[in-house]
Design a protein around this motif. Structure first.
Motif, PDB file in Angstrom:
ATOM      1  N   MET A  42      31.868  40.911  50.989  1.00  0.00           N
ATOM      2  CA  MET A  42      31.422  39.725  50.268  1.00  0.00           C
ATOM      3  C   MET A  42      31.275  40.009  48.774  1.00  0.00           C
ATOM      4  O   MET A  42      31.583  39.151  47.937  1.00  0.00           O
ATOM      5  CB  MET A  42      30.100  39.226  50.840  1.00  0.00           C
ATOM      6  N   VAL A  43      30.820  41.215  48.440  1.00  0.00           N
ATOM      7  CA  VAL A  43      30.704  41.598  47.029  1.00  0.00           C
ATOM      8  C   VAL A  43      32.090  41.639  46.383  1.00  0.00           C
ATOM      9  O   VAL A  43      32.297  41.097  45.286  1.00  0.00           O
ATOM     10  CB  VAL A  43      29.997  42.966  46.906  1.00  0.00           C
ATOM     11  N   ALA A  44      33.051  42.301  47.051  1.00  0.00           N
ATOM     12  CA  ALA A  44      34.410  42.363  46.513  1.00  0.00           C
ATOM     13  C   ALA A  44      35.005  40.965  46.380  1.00  0.00           C
ATOM     14  O   ALA A  44      35.666  40.643  45.387  1.00  0.00           O
ATOM     15  CB  ALA A  44      35.289  43.235  47.409  1.00  0.00           C
ATOM     16  N   ALA A  45      34.752  40.120  47.382  1.00  0.00           N
ATOM     17  CA  ALA A  45      35.273  38.753  47.347  1.00  0.00           C
ATOM     18  C   ALA A  45      34.677  37.962  46.191  1.00  0.00           C
ATOM     19  O   ALA A  45      35.377  37.182  45.528  1.00  0.00           O
ATOM     20  CB  ALA A  45      34.988  38.058  48.673  1.00  0.00           C
ATOM     21  N   LYS A  46      33.402  38.153  45.941  1.00  0.00           N
ATOM     22  CA  LYS A  46      32.757  37.445  44.817  1.00  0.00           C
ATOM     23  C   LYS A  46      33.371  37.891  43.493  1.00  0.00           C
ATOM     24  O   LYS A  46      33.611  37.062  42.600  1.00  0.00           O
ATOM     25  CB  LYS A  46      31.256  37.735  44.829  1.00  0.00           C
ATOM     26  N   LEU A  47      33.658  39.182  43.347  1.00  0.00           N
ATOM     27  CA  LEU A  47      34.331  39.658  42.140  1.00  0.00           C
ATOM     28  C   LEU A  47      35.693  38.986  41.991  1.00  0.00           C
ATOM     29  O   LEU A  47      36.069  38.548  40.902  1.00  0.00           O
ATOM     30  CB  LEU A  47      34.497  41.180  42.192  1.00  0.00           C
ATOM     31  N   VAL A  48      36.424  38.906  43.089  1.00  0.00           N
ATOM     32  CA  VAL A  48      37.741  38.268  43.059  1.00  0.00           C
ATOM     33  C   VAL A  48      37.616  36.793  42.693  1.00  0.00           C
ATOM     34  O   VAL A  48      38.372  36.269  41.863  1.00  0.00           O
ATOM     35  CB  VAL A  48      38.449  38.431  44.423  1.00  0.00           C
ATOM     36  N   ARG A  49      36.666  36.097  43.284  1.00  0.00           N
ATOM     37  CA  ARG A  49      36.481  34.678  43.010  1.00  0.00           C
ATOM     38  C   ARG A  49      36.188  34.428  41.528  1.00  0.00           C
ATOM     39  O   ARG A  49      36.773  33.524  40.900  1.00  0.00           O
ATOM     40  CB  ARG A  49      35.319  34.138  43.854  1.00  0.00           C
ATOM     41  N   GLU A  50      35.295  35.247  40.960  1.00  0.00           N
ATOM     42  CA  GLU A  50      34.920  35.029  39.574  1.00  0.00           C
ATOM     43  C   GLU A  50      36.046  35.437  38.610  1.00  0.00           C
ATOM     44  O   GLU A  50      36.231  34.818  37.559  1.00  0.00           O
ATOM     45  CB  GLU A  50      33.623  35.773  39.263  1.00  0.00           C
ATOM     46  N   LEU A  51      36.794  36.481  38.951  1.00  0.00           N
ATOM     47  CA  LEU A  51      37.956  36.852  38.131  1.00  0.00           C
ATOM     48  C   LEU A  51      39.031  35.767  38.195  1.00  0.00           C
ATOM     49  O   LEU A  51      39.672  35.467  37.183  1.00  0.00           O
ATOM     50  CB  LEU A  51      38.512  38.192  38.589  1.00  0.00           C
ATOM     51  N   LEU A  97      31.818  40.603  32.786  1.00  0.00           N
ATOM     52  CA  LEU A  97      33.069  39.884  33.040  1.00  0.00           C
ATOM     53  C   LEU A  97      33.010  38.441  32.534  1.00  0.00           C
ATOM     54  O   LEU A  97      33.945  37.954  31.887  1.00  0.00           O
ATOM     55  CB  LEU A  97      33.382  39.900  34.539  1.00  0.00           C
ATOM     56  N   HIS A  98      31.914  37.753  32.808  1.00  0.00           N
ATOM     57  CA  HIS A  98      31.784  36.358  32.387  1.00  0.00           C
ATOM     58  C   HIS A  98      31.811  36.216  30.872  1.00  0.00           C
ATOM     59  O   HIS A  98      32.404  35.270  30.331  1.00  0.00           O
ATOM     60  CB  HIS A  98      30.470  35.768  32.912  1.00  0.00           C
ATOM     61  N   ASN A  99      31.166  37.133  30.171  1.00  0.00           N
ATOM     62  CA  ASN A  99      31.016  36.996  28.719  1.00  0.00           C
ATOM     63  C   ASN A  99      32.196  37.528  27.930  1.00  0.00           C
ATOM     64  O   ASN A  99      32.290  37.281  26.720  1.00  0.00           O
ATOM     65  CB  ASN A  99      29.738  37.711  28.254  1.00  0.00           C
ATOM     66  N   LEU A 100      33.081  38.255  28.566  1.00  0.00           N
ATOM     67  CA  LEU A 100      34.242  38.806  27.874  1.00  0.00           C
ATOM     68  C   LEU A 100      35.077  37.694  27.248  1.00  0.00           C
ATOM     69  O   LEU A 100      35.438  36.719  27.911  1.00  0.00           O
ATOM     70  CB  LEU A 100      35.103  39.597  28.857  1.00  0.00           C
ATOM     71  N   GLN A 101      35.391  37.858  25.976  1.00  0.00           N
ATOM     72  CA  GLN A 101      36.274  36.925  25.283  1.00  0.00           C
ATOM     73  C   GLN A 101      37.664  37.554  25.181  1.00  0.00           C
ATOM     74  O   GLN A 101      37.805  38.673  24.698  1.00  0.00           O
ATOM     75  CB  GLN A 101      35.747  36.624  23.885  1.00  0.00           C
ATOM     76  N   GLY A 102      38.661  36.833  25.630  1.00  0.00           N
ATOM     77  CA  GLY A 102      40.031  37.334  25.565  1.00  0.00           C
ATOM     78  C   GLY A 102      40.901  36.630  26.591  1.00  0.00           C
ATOM     79  O   GLY A 102      40.401  35.995  27.537  1.00  0.00           O
ATOM     80  N   ASN A 103      42.203  36.756  26.423  1.00  0.00           N
ATOM     81  CA  ASN A 103      43.181  36.122  27.301  1.00  0.00           C
ATOM     82  C   ASN A 103      43.455  37.053  28.471  1.00  0.00           C
ATOM     83  O   ASN A 103      44.201  38.026  28.356  1.00  0.00           O
ATOM     84  CB  ASN A 103      44.469  35.836  26.519  1.00  0.00           C
ATOM     85  N   LEU A 104      42.852  36.762  29.615  1.00  0.00           N
ATOM     86  CA  LEU A 104      42.999  37.603  30.796  1.00  0.00           C
ATOM     87  C   LEU A 104      44.349  37.331  31.452  1.00  0.00           C
ATOM     88  O   LEU A 104      44.593  36.245  31.968  1.00  0.00           O
ATOM     89  CB  LEU A 104      41.852  37.335  31.772  1.00  0.00           C
ATOM     90  N   VAL A 105      45.230  38.334  31.444  1.00  0.00           N
ATOM     91  CA  VAL A 105      46.600  38.146  31.939  1.00  0.00           C
ATOM     92  C   VAL A 105      46.809  38.685  33.345  1.00  0.00           C
ATOM     93  O   VAL A 105      47.765  38.297  34.032  1.00  0.00           O
ATOM     94  CB  VAL A 105      47.624  38.771  30.976  1.00  0.00           C
ATOM     95  N   ALA A 106      45.941  39.604  33.788  1.00  0.00           N
ATOM     96  CA  ALA A 106      46.060  40.165  35.136  1.00  0.00           C
ATOM     97  C   ALA A 106      44.807  40.991  35.415  1.00  0.00           C
ATOM     98  O   ALA A 106      44.063  41.344  34.498  1.00  0.00           O
ATOM     99  CB  ALA A 106      47.309  41.033  35.279  1.00  0.00           C
TER     100      ALA A 106
END
Length: 344
Positions: free
Chosen positions: A329-338, A301-310
């Protein structure tokens, strides 16, 4: 009643209620008018909250995209357990848990509304309690997503809920932007059955609906380790790029350096929490050993290059989580980083 029994009860509540109304010879137009009022009220609340959050972000200025959470507590299209209907509030609670701070790994502050706001939940169970069927419910979800997107610079990050919600969300994003997107889908399963157990809206069929509708140009599925013959055939039919865990060591470099969204309307990310090995995320309905580590997923997820729209994060089941809320907490961390990735 057991946890799964509670979920099943919620899933069937609206249908039973409608059957009772019909059995009582209540005029169908009276029922429909009542349903329309409930739907209108539900959309009004989302609209007004999105307007307020959009105005706040625009007043602060300095950003072209700001993430806004939208919860869709839907679980009745799950083929096994319906606990994901209870996930959105548990994810929110974990996002703001005092055991951690509000800074993402790349240094963005979640307390800044230009990084993260919240427009609340689509009241799925209240709508179904009025006998609204899934065709109309999916339209309500799509309309709710569009209401968020109308308030530029807000971009929706949707909290599921089971994976059936991805279809109406992606449909709304594609229709609102005027064309297809590229989708990165992290999951143990391809969710591309034509109509699993006869349900076209099954959580196991969401990406068949997406691809049929032409809402995605490319669909990359990563973390796959439970796939049937139909899953592979459907993948070939729709030109899906399926990356199975059995070849992850070979595919890792490519997957950690993805570049998507050029020539289309942007990138959509869908994360089913069961993409992760159950050692990292036990609180899911479908436990499949041999999955991604949390850092594997985050690197992709971090390294993906592109315009994240949703984006969406789905299939967390609080009823199967550990007592200390590890998967929340795992799901929340995914949400935070997205959220950090989408906001700019």
């Amino acid at each position: 009643m057991s946890g799964s029994g509670i979920g099943i009860g919620i899933g069937r509540k609206g249908l039973h209620y409608l059957h009772k109304l019909k059995a009582a010879n209540i005029p169908s137009d009276l029922i429909e008018r009542g349903q329309n009022r409930v739907i209108d009220a539900s959309l009004t609340l989302i609209r007004e909250r999105a307007k307020l959050k959009g105005q706040l972000v625009r007043a602060l200025g300095g950003v072209v995209a700001a993430t806004s959470l939208l919860g869709v507590p839907l679980g009745h299209n799950s083929s096994f357990l319906q606990g994901p209907a209870f996930a959105p509030p548990r994810i929110r609670e974990a996002i703001w848990c005092g055991s951690t701070n509000s800074t993402t790994e790349e240094g963005k502050q979640l307390e800044d509304p230009r990084v993260l706001t919240d427009v609340g939940d689509v009241p799925v169970q209240e709508i179904r309690d009025c006998g609204v069927d899934d065709d109309r419910l999916m339209n309500v979800i799509s309309d709710s997503v569009k209401l968020v997107m109308e308030e530029d610079p807000l971009r929706p990050l949707v909290l599921g809920g089971d994976h059936s919600i991805s279809f109406p969300v992606v449909r709304a994003v594609s229709e609102k932007l005027g064309g297809p997107v590229d989708i990165l889908h992290l999951d143990a399963h391809p969710d591309i059955y034509d109509a699993f157990e006869g349900n076209k809206y099954s959580h196991a069929s969401s990406f068949a609906r997406i691809m049929e509708g032409g809402y995605a140009r490319r669909l990359l599925q990563v973390g796959i380790r439970s796939i049937t013959t139909e899953g592979r055939e459907q993948g070939k039919r729709f030109g899906v790029e399926q990356y199975e865990m059995r070849t992850f060591s070979r595919d890792r470099h490519f997957l950690e350096n993805l570049k998507l969204g050029e020539g289309v309307k942007g990138v959509y990310i869908s994360v089913d929490v069961d993409c992760l090995d159950p050692a990292f995320a036990p609180g899911v309905s479908h436990i499949e050993p041999g999955g991604l580590s949390f850092r594997d997923a985050l690197d992709i997820l971090h390294n993906l290059q592109g315009n994240l729209v949703a984006a969406d994060v789905v299939e967390f089941n609080p009823q199967r989580d550990t007592v200390d809320g590890m998967t929340a907490m795992v799901a929340a961390k995914l949400v935070r980083e997205l959220a950090a990735k989408m906001s700019k």
